[in-house]
Design a protein around this motif. Sequence first.
Motif, short mmCIF file in Angstrom:
data_model
loop_
_atom_site.label_atom_id
_atom_site.label_comp_id
_atom_site.label_asym_id
_atom_site.label_seq_id
_atom_site.Cartn_x
_atom_site.Cartn_y
_atom_site.Cartn_z
N ASN A 1 0.82 -1.22 0.00
CA ASN A 1 0.00 0.00 0.00
C ASN A 1 0.86 1.26 0.00
O ASN A 1 0.45 2.30 0.54
CB ASN A 1 -0.93 -0.01 1.21
N SER A 2 2.03 1.17 -0.61
CA SER A 2 2.97 2.30 -0.57
C SER A 2 2.43 3.54 -1.29
O SER A 2 2.95 4.64 -1.08
CB SER A 2 4.31 1.88 -1.19
N ASP A 3 1.41 3.37 -2.12
CA ASP A 3 0.80 4.52 -2.79
C ASP A 3 -0.14 5.28 -1.85
O ASP A 3 -0.53 6.42 -2.14
CB ASP A 3 0.04 4.08 -4.03
N ARG A 4 -0.48 4.66 -0.71
CA ARG A 4 -1.44 5.27 0.21
C ARG A 4 -0.89 5.52 1.61
O ARG A 4 -1.40 6.36 2.33
CB ARG A 4 -2.69 4.39 0.33
N ILE A 5 0.13 4.74 2.00
CA ILE A 5 0.62 4.76 3.37
C ILE A 5 2.13 5.03 3.40
O ILE A 5 2.88 4.47 2.59
CB ILE A 5 0.33 3.42 4.08
#
Length: 351
Positions: A256-260
């Motif tokens: 979830n590196s695009d969000r977190i």
Amino acid sequence: MKLHAQLAVAVAALAIAGGAQAQQRDQIRIVGSSTVFPFSTAVAESFGAKTGFATPVVESTGSGGGLRLFCSGVGTEHPDIVNASRRMRGSEYERCQDNGVREITEVRIGFDGIVLGSADRSMSEVDMTLEQVWLALSAEVPADETCSSFIPNPYERWSDIDPSLPRQRIEVFGPPPTSGTRDAFVELGMQDGARHVACMDALRDSDRDRFEQIASRIREDGRWIDAGENDNAIVQTLVNTPTAFGVFGFSFLDQNSDRISAVSINGVPPEFENIADGSYPVSRSLFFYVKNQHAAIIPGLVEYVEEFTSEDAWGEFGYLTDRGLIPLPDGVRDETRDRAVNLSAMTQSPE
């Protein structure tokens, strides 16, 4: 299957055969850790697609809950494998033994880091010490520099602990007590953080039980919120609550590196290489445990273990690495695979 694994299966078959519990089940049943769940699910899907065996059923119950189910007995009404984001405890091993689960193979699959993440992208620039994390989340903190008495945690904002930290309210969504991630966070984050407070470290030397009681207890005044066993749910909660933090495994950050984003701990960011080499301070091993006695009655159990421990799966360039698993070193991986596929049973309590 190698000779001594075949002999183990034959002995187990004789022990189980003839009873009501010998009824066949055509799917492997796996329970346990939410952190190991996505890795186990990926292996189950690959195993089902590649072989003639049914795709295993994988349930996310938390490490503690999964181990209770796993150790409850032998027979098709009980799980065959349990995933765990911490090592089996001695008391759990003894419970297994007491309930007839006497042949257990321990498989360490790799490493994971526990992160403090947020949907606020600027948090990647924040560096916290383990001491600061403990002071933020402990139910009680020292009343003075001697640790002769303790008071309920007075800190409301991160900046109350240190002006360099964010001014936002302390609000952390984390796993419940049944979770292996919670256990590992308490040991590696809370207890190690407490030891950075001089009088707490002295207390550990003089009264270990008292130290562990104080150092391990997470605050219950609404600053820490138990968010269930599903780490994906914690991620979604953070997206909806951008001023809050969440505690979860590195693999969920990776996915979830695009969000977190996640804070650094003791100056070290939670990155693949830092977890692999041990420099990230909140790192842990991941496991699964096999009920060897079920190899005689559950089709494909050994073959599933072979798939999980194949280079295509858990190797340096395997499909589990793509999902965030940090692999074991080459030599350790080879030795672990040999023990796993041969169903080499644990011979004593792990603790």
